[in-house]
Scaffold this motif. Sequence first.
Motif, mmCIF file in Angstrom:
data_model
loop_
_atom_site.group_PDB
_atom_site.id
_atom_site.type_symbol
_atom_site.label_atom_id
_atom_site.label_comp_id
_atom_site.label_asym_id
_atom_site.label_seq_id
_atom_site.Cartn_x
_atom_site.Cartn_y
_atom_site.Cartn_z
ATOM 1 N N CYS A 185 40.403 -13.240 12.810
ATOM 2 C CA CYS A 185 39.997 -12.028 13.498
ATOM 3 C C CYS A 185 41.209 -11.124 13.710
ATOM 4 O O CYS A 185 41.164 -9.911 13.428
ATOM 5 C CB CYS A 185 39.365 -12.418 14.825
ATOM 6 N N LEU A 186 42.326 -11.730 14.182
ATOM 7 C CA LEU A 186 43.543 -10.948 14.422
ATOM 8 C C LEU A 186 44.073 -10.353 13.120
ATOM 9 O O LEU A 186 44.428 -9.179 13.052
ATOM 10 C CB LEU A 186 44.623 -11.816 15.076
ATOM 11 N N CYS A 187 44.135 -11.194 12.079
ATOM 12 C CA CYS A 187 44.617 -10.735 10.773
ATOM 13 C C CYS A 187 43.776 -9.562 10.278
ATOM 14 O O CYS A 187 44.294 -8.551 9.806
ATOM 15 C CB CYS A 187 44.540 -11.859 9.746
ATOM 16 N N PHE A 188 42.469 -9.764 10.429
ATOM 17 C CA PHE A 188 41.539 -8.746 9.961
ATOM 18 C C PHE A 188 41.798 -7.416 10.678
ATOM 19 O O PHE A 188 41.931 -6.363 10.060
ATOM 20 C CB PHE A 188 40.102 -9.224 10.217
ATOM 21 N N LYS A 189 41.973 -7.534 12.022
ATOM 22 C CA LYS A 189 42.226 -6.336 12.814
ATOM 23 C C LYS A 189 43.508 -5.653 12.379
ATOM 24 O O LYS A 189 43.571 -4.438 12.208
ATOM 25 C CB LYS A 189 42.330 -6.705 14.302
ATOM 26 N N MET A 190 44.586 -6.495 12.232
ATOM 27 C CA MET A 190 45.878 -5.931 11.841
ATOM 28 C C MET A 190 45.776 -5.244 10.490
ATOM 29 O O MET A 190 46.239 -4.120 10.301
ATOM 30 C CB MET A 190 46.938 -7.035 11.778
ATOM 31 N N PHE A 191 45.149 -5.967 9.574
ATOM 32 C CA PHE A 191 44.961 -5.425 8.233
ATOM 33 C C PHE A 191 44.199 -4.086 8.297
ATOM 34 O O PHE A 191 44.584 -3.089 7.707
ATOM 35 C CB PHE A 191 44.191 -6.446 7.383
ATOM 36 N N PHE A 192 43.143 -4.099 9.125
ATOM 37 C CA PHE A 192 42.278 -2.946 9.244
ATOM 38 C C PHE A 192 43.049 -1.773 9.854
ATOM 39 O O PHE A 192 42.961 -0.645 9.405
ATOM 40 C CB PHE A 192 41.092 -3.321 10.145
ATOM 41 N N ARG A 193 43.868 -2.139 10.921
ATOM 42 C CA ARG A 193 44.609 -1.077 11.586
ATOM 43 C C ARG A 193 45.630 -0.465 10.625
ATOM 44 O O ARG A 193 45.796 0.736 10.552
ATOM 45 C CB ARG A 193 45.333 -1.634 12.810
ATOM 46 N N GLN A 194 46.313 -1.402 9.883
ATOM 47 C CA GLN A 194 47.328 -0.901 8.943
ATOM 48 C C GLN A 194 46.715 -0.022 7.875
ATOM 49 O O GLN A 194 47.223 1.049 7.558
ATOM 50 C CB GLN A 194 48.074 -2.070 8.305
ATOM 51 N N LYS A 195 45.567 -0.549 7.379
ATOM 52 C CA LYS A 195 44.850 0.220 6.368
ATOM 53 C C LYS A 195 44.512 1.606 6.917
ATOM 54 O O LYS A 195 44.716 2.634 6.281
ATOM 55 C CB LYS A 195 43.558 -0.531 6.012
ATOM 56 N N PHE A 196 44.067 1.550 8.201
ATOM 57 C CA PHE A 196 43.654 2.767 8.878
ATOM 58 C C PHE A 196 44.839 3.744 9.002
ATOM 59 O O PHE A 196 44.733 4.924 8.720
ATOM 60 C CB PHE A 196 43.130 2.382 10.269
ATOM 61 N N LYS A 197 46.032 3.095 9.384
ATOM 62 C CA LYS A 197 47.245 3.908 9.501
ATOM 63 C C LYS A 197 47.607 4.589 8.185
ATOM 64 O O LYS A 197 47.952 5.751 8.129
ATOM 65 C CB LYS A 197 48.433 3.030 9.918
ATOM 66 N N HIS A 198 47.551 3.741 7.132
ATOM 67 C CA HIS A 198 47.986 4.243 5.822
ATOM 68 C C HIS A 198 47.091 5.364 5.329
ATOM 69 O O HIS A 198 47.551 6.268 4.646
ATOM 70 C CB HIS A 198 48.025 3.106 4.797
ATOM 71 N N GLU A 199 45.812 5.234 5.672
ATOM 72 C CA GLU A 199 44.869 6.234 5.162
ATOM 73 C C GLU A 199 45.048 7.583 5.849
ATOM 74 O O GLU A 199 45.584 7.704 6.916
ATOM 75 C CB GLU A 199 43.444 5.730 5.348
#
Lengths: 518, 518
Positions: free
Chosen positions: B504-518
């Motif tokens: 769950c944490l990994c997913f969130k981090m990944f999602f947030r980073q993805k979100f940041k990058h976008e």
Amino acid sequence: SSSLSKSINIFLGKVLVFPMEGSHWLNMEILIKALHAQGHSVTVVRANKSWYVKEESSHYRSITVNVTAGVDEQAAKIILQRLINAERGQSSVLNFLRLQMETFSMNTEVPKILVELATNMIQNQVLINTLKDSQYDLVLTDPCWGTGVLMAHYLQLPLVFNVRGVNGRDGHQSIAPSPTSYIPVTGSGFTDKMTYTDRVKNMLIHFFAQVHYNFFVRPIYQALCEKYFQTGVDFDELIQGADLWLMRVDFVFEFPRPTMPNVIYVGGFHCKPAKPLPQDLEDFIQSSGVHGVIIMSLGTLIKELPSEITAEIASAFAQMPQKVIWRHIGDRPVTLSNNTLLIDWMPQNDLLGHPKTRLFVSHGGTNGLQEAIYHGVPVVGLPVFFDQYDNLLRLQVRGGAKIVTLAKVDKDNNFLMALKEVLNEPHHKENMQKLSKLHRDQPMNTLDLATFWIEFVMRHKGAAHLRTESYRMPWYSYHSLDVMALLLAVVLLILFMTVALIRCLCFKMFFRQKFKHE
Amino acid sequence: SSSLSKSINIFLGKVLVFPMEGSHWLNMEILIKALHAQGHSVTVVRANKSWYVKEESSHYRSITVNVTAGVDEQAAKIILQRLINAERGQSSVLNFLRLQMETFSMNTEVPKILVELATNMIQNQVLINTLKDSQYDLVLTDPCWGTGVLMAHYLQLPLVFNVRGVNGRDGHQSIAPSPTSYIPVTGSGFTDKMTYTDRVKNMLIHFFAQVHYNFFVRPIYQALCEKYFQTGVDFDELIQGADLWLMRVDFVFEFPRPTMPNVIYVGGFHCKPAKPLPQDLEDFIQSSGVHGVIIMSLGTLIKELPSEITAEIASAFAQMPQKVIWRHIGDRPVTLSNNTLLIDWMPQNDLLGHPKTRLFVSHGGTNGLQEAIYHGVPVVGLPVFFDQYDNLLRLQVRGGAKIVTLAKVDKDNNFLMALKEVLNEPHHKENMQKLSKLHRDQPMNTLDLATFWIEFVMRHKGAAHLRTESYRMPWYSYHSLDVMALLLAVVLLILFMTVALIRCLCFKMFFRQKFKHE
């Protein structure tokens, strides 16, 4: 010892003793005296900081080894105070954790001293040569302390234990099968009849004790093995490899459990009929009239309790019609009544055997409780640490004792109520006298039995035929896990092949029918 | 018995004995004589078809119960012949299967007779009333046969076993932890040191013996329990509930293994110093000169072997310089030489204790082998059935015996070679004499010990304090499987939750980073 053994072989041997301090020494000294009386020569190894083991004795020679720290009276006092403080903490969870920490630190401090003692012996070439030249016939030790175990291996001598516990556990746990389903772990406070929840807790306590021992205690001893012994020498195997275990309990006291051929039960070998008391004590006891006396002692280690506890105890005694003889060192409790006599040493066995003794207030050491059983005296227990609660529990479930914990002794008149209950309900005395009858009804005197078996090991240079080799198996082989894995694999393979075959046949039949229909 | 027990309590009791036939009776009778000599009164229950137990005796009263079939001499002879035929079959696999079938049928035939005996007693109201009125203090029985176990429960009497085996297994298997990893199952032919393959076989043999017992033997006894006892009475629990197990082995003979507090080792209590022999036997022995004599007996049950085997044995004896005394009933072997004396009964203990006896040819019964140990005489073993091979194996691994199986006795001079080997290699005799020294060096005489404990149970109306209650636990609780299942579930739950959390944490981090990058 027995006339039988004498007719077989008059063998005068040389015994090297590594004792433990405190009450364990009092017990060991009785065995040493018995061996000396048989004509054997006994040498005792003691630390220069020894607390109880005297350098001079008419029963043994002694060898003194220097160590930098010792388990002496001062150390014991500090540990006790810390334990009492921990037990009397406010929160029961914090309380439990503090107790664990204190026991933990004590269990790692002491082995360091014991390994230092062994190291100092091994490094002293003159001493080692003297020991080798002396050609001892066996090492007798209390394996609660590991020095004797290490030195018996170093000197390649047969090994006999005078044992109650090993590494904080009941001695049986080291060698006999001990299913946690009905063998309560020392410190668990359970009996041999446990609920499901009890059994879960018992296994967890067992597991954590194992982890603690294997990661914090064993390495201290193992380090010496690795430094001075051949590779592959395992400290646990040295313990399990002892020729004989003279176990200081019997099954009048201990719950019935699996045992091994090289365990000899000598519980209560120190007990004997009461001798007449000093006149002043006898006069005091006679002045008690029909009510009789209560005697109280908290054993060798504990001479003084915190003053608020002693005040509570003294005021409870003041309310009893009995006279009280209390072994108490330290300040006179303010609430002390004149029915209570404070003394700084008591002839405990002679007092317990006096016909006017009605009750024994005890900390629950094995020695004292075996004496209470021998003389059939009911007990109020004030356990402090080690196996004391568990010991008292064995008498409580047999209806001969009542436990009051230190944490609750000064609350709600708990102590007074316990005194009254045990004195006024006659089944406590009846049960202890029933235990006494069972305990005394043995095929031979237990001190003679202990001496016989020590002599047996000397005569035959060991007792290998009584010792299983099972300890050398890896744990998964001992429990047949490797065998069960194979059998399970075979069963699964057969199942799998059967299923595959059936599916194949079904498929063919289905296919053929489909084919027919088309 | 001991002077200690006498000083405690002079108690004259009444003992009800349910014996087993054959050699087991010879052993039981010695115990009965000892009890009678102490002043106790003994009543023996025997079947009308009894083979060895006489109706009249100066040591006991007897009660005779009618049964339609009996284990008499004729039955034994038939079984023996069938077993020998099975063992001497051509194929070893067929051979093994036939042996299993014969043992199987014997093991189900005999319990039927024993249950009939118990049923006939229970249904005889006059007899039952007499037994109840007699107020016996205990039942003494050999649990190899179950009648005494059933009747002790019916009469609500304390129960003492004089025991070697129960239901075809070593008696320990019924009450003491017996890991198959180092405890060889009776009939396995393994020692306490097994390879991986041995351990797999040992577990399989154990498993099949359990299946056989539980599906074919136990139901015969259990049917009586269900008909005449309260519901919930389990035959196995009746066996496990015995107060004391007087075990007819000691650890000089038996491999060291876990034991229980209520097991008393009395192996060899029937052994005693040799008495002078009848003059004709003594003369024959003296005529042997320096070579000495060989004695041979195949025990109580086996009086005659097939003639081709006896011919082979006789011709082997003919080639030896020793004289031979052979207990042999039946036709005189054609190859018999005049160095061999055939007799139909022998004073076995007196012969084994004679200084000129060099070798004992034995079938491997426990009684005979304990006598061989007592007198230090090496053995050539000809095992036939039951525990005989296992018994002989215990002496063979200790270097005091050599086994020749019946199947191979008449091939390649096997028997002759075994005789020569044991006689010519002195370590066989030395090892037996070492065992003899260990066996004789006991704290007290084992017959006195057996008597003491029987009297103990009478004095205290049982010995419940020596008996664990663990037998009443279901097997999965005893082995803590229910506890381990819970703990495993908790560990898996924690693992699962940890993994879920991390994902769950990994997913969130990944999602947030993805979100940041976008």
